[in-house]
Design a protein around this motif. Sequence first.
Motif, PDB file in Angstrom:
ATOM      1  N   ASP A 309       0.846  -1.196   0.000  1.00  0.00           N
ATOM      2  CA  ASP A 309       0.000   0.000   0.000  1.00  0.00           C
ATOM      3  C   ASP A 309       0.877   1.240   0.000  1.00  0.00           C
ATOM      4  OD1 ASP A 309      -2.565  -1.384   0.274  1.00  0.00           O
ATOM      5  OD2 ASP A 309      -1.768  -2.019   2.194  1.00  0.00           O
ATOM      6  N   VAL A 310       1.953   1.164   0.758  1.00  0.00           N
ATOM      7  CA  VAL A 310       2.813   2.330   0.924  1.00  0.00           C
ATOM      8  C   VAL A 310       4.256   1.966   0.591  1.00  0.00           C
ATOM      9  CG1 VAL A 310       3.647   4.047   2.584  1.00  0.00           C
ATOM     10  CG2 VAL A 310       1.350   3.095   2.846  1.00  0.00           C
ATOM     11  N   SER A 311       4.932   2.830  -0.128  1.00  0.00           N
ATOM     12  CA  SER A 311       6.376   2.638  -0.344  1.00  0.00           C
ATOM     13  C   SER A 311       7.140   3.745   0.369  1.00  0.00           C
ATOM     14  CB  SER A 311       6.713   2.729  -1.829  1.00  0.00           C
ATOM     15  OG  SER A 311       6.618   1.488  -2.428  1.00  0.00           O
ATOM     16  N   PHE A 312       8.145   3.360   1.133  1.00  0.00           N
ATOM     17  CA  PHE A 312       9.058   4.358   1.681  1.00  0.00           C
ATOM     18  C   PHE A 312      10.104   4.640   0.611  1.00  0.00           C
ATOM     19  CE2 PHE A 312       8.544   3.042   6.415  1.00  0.00           C
ATOM     20  CZ  PHE A 312       7.392   3.801   6.488  1.00  0.00           C
ATOM     21  N   VAL A 313      10.156   5.864   0.175  1.00  0.00           N
ATOM     22  CA  VAL A 313      11.119   6.229  -0.854  1.00  0.00           C
ATOM     23  C   VAL A 313      12.067   7.258  -0.262  1.00  0.00           C
ATOM     24  CG1 VAL A 313      11.370   7.151  -3.182  1.00  0.00           C
ATOM     25  CG2 VAL A 313       9.300   5.942  -2.566  1.00  0.00           C
ATOM     26  N   HIS A 381       9.438  -1.715  -8.142  1.00  0.00           N
ATOM     27  CA  HIS A 381       8.574  -2.042  -7.002  1.00  0.00           C
ATOM     28  C   HIS A 381       7.630  -0.901  -6.673  1.00  0.00           C
ATOM     29  CE1 HIS A 381      10.662  -5.746  -6.066  1.00  0.00           C
ATOM     30  NE2 HIS A 381      11.751  -5.107  -6.434  1.00  0.00           N
ATOM     31  N   ILE A 382       8.063   0.292  -7.000  1.00  0.00           N
ATOM     32  CA  ILE A 382       7.232   1.450  -6.676  1.00  0.00           C
ATOM     33  C   ILE A 382       6.020   1.524  -7.607  1.00  0.00           C
ATOM     34  CG2 ILE A 382       7.249   3.990  -6.523  1.00  0.00           C
ATOM     35  CD1 ILE A 382      10.233   3.775  -5.872  1.00  0.00           C
ATOM     36  N   GLU A 383       6.157   0.907  -8.782  1.00  0.00           N
ATOM     37  CA  GLU A 383       5.057   0.956  -9.745  1.00  0.00           C
ATOM     38  C   GLU A 383       3.760   0.424  -9.158  1.00  0.00           C
ATOM     39  OE1 GLU A 383       6.174  -1.127 -13.324  1.00  0.00           O
ATOM     40  OE2 GLU A 383       8.103  -0.107 -13.371  1.00  0.00           O
ATOM     41  N   ARG A 384       3.872  -0.487  -8.222  1.00  0.00           N
ATOM     42  CA  ARG A 384       2.647  -1.106  -7.738  1.00  0.00           C
ATOM     43  C   ARG A 384       2.323  -0.742  -6.296  1.00  0.00           C
ATOM     44  NH1 ARG A 384       1.375  -6.783 -10.205  1.00  0.00           N
ATOM     45  NH2 ARG A 384       2.430  -7.553  -8.383  1.00  0.00           N
ATOM     46  N   THR A 385       2.618   0.486  -5.910  1.00  0.00           N
ATOM     47  CA  THR A 385       2.181   0.919  -4.586  1.00  0.00           C
ATOM     48  C   THR A 385       1.207   2.073  -4.737  1.00  0.00           C
ATOM     49  OG1 THR A 385       4.184   2.220  -4.458  1.00  0.00           O
ATOM     50  CG2 THR A 385       4.176   0.202  -3.219  1.00  0.00           C
ATOM     51  N   LYS A 386       0.262   2.117  -3.811  1.00  0.00           N
ATOM     52  CA  LYS A 386      -0.776   3.140  -3.894  1.00  0.00           C
ATOM     53  C   LYS A 386      -0.266   4.496  -3.462  1.00  0.00           C
ATOM     54  CE  LYS A 386      -4.485   0.115  -2.329  1.00  0.00           C
ATOM     55  NZ  LYS A 386      -5.223  -0.187  -1.103  1.00  0.00           N
ATOM     56  N   VAL A 387       0.550   4.475  -2.412  1.00  0.00           N
ATOM     57  CA  VAL A 387       0.889   5.717  -1.719  1.00  0.00           C
ATOM     58  C   VAL A 387       2.413   5.818  -1.567  1.00  0.00           C
ATOM     59  CG1 VAL A 387       0.802   6.724   0.600  1.00  0.00           C
ATOM     60  CG2 VAL A 387      -1.289   5.869  -0.454  1.00  0.00           C
ATOM     61  N   GLY A 423       4.864   9.921 -14.645  1.00  0.00           N
ATOM     62  CA  GLY A 423       3.697   9.873 -13.774  1.00  0.00           C
ATOM     63  C   GLY A 423       3.866   8.984 -12.551  1.00  0.00           C
ATOM     64  N   LEU A 424       5.045   8.387 -12.386  1.00  0.00           N
ATOM     65  CA  LEU A 424       5.239   7.473 -11.249  1.00  0.00           C
ATOM     66  C   LEU A 424       5.090   8.196  -9.903  1.00  0.00           C
ATOM     67  CD1 LEU A 424       5.868   4.540 -10.581  1.00  0.00           C
ATOM     68  CD2 LEU A 424       8.292   5.060 -10.691  1.00  0.00           C
ATOM     69  N   SER A 425       5.456   9.469  -9.868  1.00  0.00           N
ATOM     70  CA  SER A 425       5.358  10.198  -8.591  1.00  0.00           C
ATOM     71  C   SER A 425       3.962  10.786  -8.381  1.00  0.00           C
ATOM     72  CB  SER A 425       6.386  11.331  -8.552  1.00  0.00           C
ATOM     73  OG  SER A 425       6.021  12.339  -9.477  1.00  0.00           O
ATOM     74  N   ASN A 426       3.123  10.621  -9.394  1.00  0.00           N
ATOM     75  CA  ASN A 426       1.805  11.254  -9.340  1.00  0.00           C
ATOM     76  C   ASN A 426       0.819  10.369  -8.582  1.00  0.00           C
ATOM     77  OD1 ASN A 426      -0.303  12.976  -9.848  1.00  0.00           O
ATOM     78  ND2 ASN A 426      -0.723  12.114 -11.883  1.00  0.00           N
ATOM     79  N   ARG A 427       1.020  10.250  -7.307  1.00  0.00           N
ATOM     80  CA  ARG A 427       0.101   9.476  -6.472  1.00  0.00           C
ATOM     81  C   ARG A 427       0.123  10.051  -5.056  1.00  0.00           C
ATOM     82  NH1 ARG A 427       2.236   3.784  -7.770  1.00  0.00           N
ATOM     83  NH2 ARG A 427       2.808   4.831  -9.673  1.00  0.00           N
ATOM     84  N   PRO A 428      -0.912   9.752  -4.267  1.00  0.00           N
ATOM     85  CA  PRO A 428      -1.001  10.353  -2.930  1.00  0.00           C
ATOM     86  C   PRO A 428       0.299  10.167  -2.147  1.00  0.00           C
ATOM     87  CG  PRO A 428      -2.981   9.118  -3.419  1.00  0.00           C
ATOM     88  CD  PRO A 428      -2.033   8.862  -4.550  1.00  0.00           C
ATOM     89  N   SER A 429       0.726  11.272  -1.527  1.00  0.00           N
ATOM     90  CA  SER A 429       2.041  11.242  -0.883  1.00  0.00           C
ATOM     91  C   SER A 429       2.053  11.989   0.439  1.00  0.00           C
ATOM     92  CB  SER A 429       3.089  11.922  -1.780  1.00  0.00           C
ATOM     93  OG  SER A 429       3.023  11.436  -3.082  1.00  0.00           O
ATOM     94  N   LEU A 478      -4.259   8.456   4.219  1.00  0.00           N
ATOM     95  CA  LEU A 478      -3.829   8.514   2.819  1.00  0.00           C
ATOM     96  C   LEU A 478      -4.245   7.246   2.067  1.00  0.00           C
ATOM     97  CD1 LEU A 478      -2.280  10.843   1.523  1.00  0.00           C
ATOM     98  CD2 LEU A 478      -0.186   9.538   1.792  1.00  0.00           C
ATOM     99  N   VAL A 479      -4.030   6.098   2.718  1.00  0.00           N
ATOM    100  CA  VAL A 479      -4.390   4.826   2.060  1.00  0.00           C
ATOM    101  C   VAL A 479      -5.904   4.724   1.895  1.00  0.00           C
ATOM    102  CG1 VAL A 479      -4.389   2.308   2.356  1.00  0.00           C
ATOM    103  CG2 VAL A 479      -2.311   3.602   2.793  1.00  0.00           C
ATOM    104  N   ASN A 480      -6.641   5.235   2.877  1.00  0.00           N
ATOM    105  CA  ASN A 480      -8.109   5.208   2.794  1.00  0.00           C
ATOM    106  C   ASN A 480      -8.677   6.320   1.912  1.00  0.00           C
ATOM    107  OD1 ASN A 480      -8.498   3.003   4.345  1.00  0.00           O
ATOM    108  ND2 ASN A 480      -8.895   4.122   6.243  1.00  0.00           N
ATOM    109  N   ALA A 481      -7.782   7.077   1.314  1.00  0.00           N
ATOM    110  CA  ALA A 481      -8.168   8.185   0.420  1.00  0.00           C
ATOM    111  C   ALA A 481      -8.963   9.271   1.143  1.00  0.00           C
ATOM    112  CB  ALA A 481      -8.930   7.665  -0.786  1.00  0.00           C
TER     113      ALA A 481
END
Length: 495
Positions: A309-313, A381-387, A423-429, A478-481
Motif C-alpha cells: 500500500d505504501v512505499s518508503f522512498v 517495485h514502486i510501480e505497484r504501490t498506492k501511496v 507519472g510514477l510520482s503522481n500518487r497520494p504522498s 492517505l491509504v483510505n483516500a
Amino acid sequence: MKAFKHMESFTQKCISRWSITHYARYSDTPHKKSKLAPLQERRMIDQCKIFAKAGDGGNGCFSFHKGRPDGGNGGRGGNVILECSPRVWDFSGLQRHLIAEKGGPGSSKKLIGSRGADKVARVPIGTVLHLINGDIPSVVETQSSTDVDPWEIPGELVYDLPDPGIGSISSDTSGEVKAIHSTGCSSSQAEETNFEKSEKSTDVFSQLSTSKGAPEFDTKDIEEKQEILYNVAELTEEGQQIVIARGGEGGLGNVSCSKDSRKPMTMKAGACQHISNLQDPDSVHSSPHAAGAPGSEIVLILELKSIADVSFVGMPNAGKSTLLGAISRAKPAVGDYAFTTLRPNLGNLNYDDLSITVADIPGLIKGAHQNRGLGHAFLRHIERTKVLAYVVDLAAALNGRKGIAPWEQLRDLILELEYHQDGLSNRPSLIIANKIDEEGADEVYKELKRRVQGVPIFPVCAVLGEGIADLKAGLKMLVNAEISHKLCLDQILLA
Ligand SMILES: Nc1nc2c(ncn2[C@@H]2O[C@H](COP(=O)(O)OP(=O)(O)OP(=O)(O)O)[C@@H](O)[C@H]2O)c(=O)[nH]1
C-alpha cells in the motif's frame, strides 16, 4: 549516440512535464561519499527467464490374460507448478530449468502407471509472468494436483494442452489472477478453438504490449523480445498456484482401447505379433498406439514487483529501514552505510480495522533510472504501490556532513521516479522528516515546512519511535483516500 538521444528525450520530456527551471535539476552538492555496503554485489534477482517441461504421460500397456486384454493405462505426467510464497524474496534460489516427472507405464492386470510427480517451484508474492514460448498457463490451483485421483482413466487419448481461447488467465487491474478452466473438446471444436486461440493471442499481445505498463526487459539474452506476451498472469497471494506446464495424459492400455474388454480378443493384423503370448498370463507388450502424450513446454520471463500500500522512498541512509521497524514488527537490516537494504522489506501496519503493507524500498540515488546503485531493481517495485511516503534525512547536511538538504532530496527523488516512468510520482504522498532528534534538525524541519507546501510533513525520530503514532494515522488516511495530497516539483521552493 543512442545514449545521447536517450538523454535528450529525457530532458525534453522533463521540460515539458515539469517546466524545469534552472534550479530544477539534480543537486550539484556532492553526495556524501558513503561507504558501500560490503554485500552490494548481492543484488536481488527480480527478473529471470525459465524453461519448464511437464512430464510425458507413461505408455499404455498391451497385454492379455486368458485371451482378454488386461493392459493398464500409462500414468499421467507431472505438472510444473509455480507457487506463491512469502518466504521467498527473489528468484535467486529458483531453478531455471524445471522438469516434472514422467508418468509410469501401465502394466498387466489392468494396472495403471504411477502418476509423475509435480515439480513445484516457489516464487515470491508479486511475481508477474511474461510468455516467450508455449501456451498461456491455463489453470490456477489452490490445492496440490497430487490430490488428483490416480485411478481416473481417460475415456480417450486426449492431448489436454492448455488453450488460451477457452481457458486463459489474465490479470485485471486489481492484480488478481482470473482463470477460466478449460474443458475438453472434439476435434472440430479443437480446430475452431485453435483459430480463436491465434486470434485471441494476438489480441492479448496487442493489448498488453501497447499498454503503458508493459515492462522493458534489460536481460541481454532475450532476443525474442518482440514475441513476448506481457503479463499473462501474476501471483499475488500466499499459496496461490499456477500450472505453467501440464503433464501429458498416459497412453491407453488395451483394456481401455477395446470397446468391450470382457470379450475374448479377436485377432487383428496389428495384434498378430502378440498371438504367441495370448495364452501366457504374464504377457506384456508396449504398443506404439499406446504411447503417452508429451508434457507441454514453456519459456517464461518472471518479473517481481512488490505489492504494497505504501512505499518508503528515500536516499540511502535516510532511515527507511529503521522506520519500518518502528512502525511495524518487521526486522529489516539497519546499517550506517548506504544500501543496507538490498531488496524491499515488507512490514504490516496494523490498525483496529485495517492492515496496511509498507515496503521499504532500497535507497535511491541520482541516476537510479539509468540503473545506478540498485537502479531498476527497486524502481519497479514502486510501480505497484498506492501511496508514496518520502523519507528525508533532516540531518544529512548538518554538522559538517556532506549530504544534501531535505528539499533537494525531495526534488531528486521525484526526478528519479519520473525519469523511470512518466507519472510514477503522481500518487497520494506524504513526507516523513526523519532524525528530528539530531542537533539543528528542528531548524531544518521549519525550513522544510516553509519550502514544501501542500503535502503533510511528519517529523519523526525513527530510532526512538517519536512521532510514529501521528505518522501511522496519516498513512491510514492517505491509504483510505481520506486525504490525497500529491507532491510535485512545483510545490518545492528550491532557490
Ligand atoms: N539520529 C538518528 N539516526 C537514525 C534515525 N533513524 C535511522 N537512523 C540511523 O541512520 C542510519 C541509516 O538507517 P537505515 O534505516 O539503515 O537507513 P535506510 O534509509 O534504510 O538505508 P538504505 O538501506 O541504504 O536505504 C542508521 O545508522 C540508523 O541508526 C533517527 O531517527 N535518528
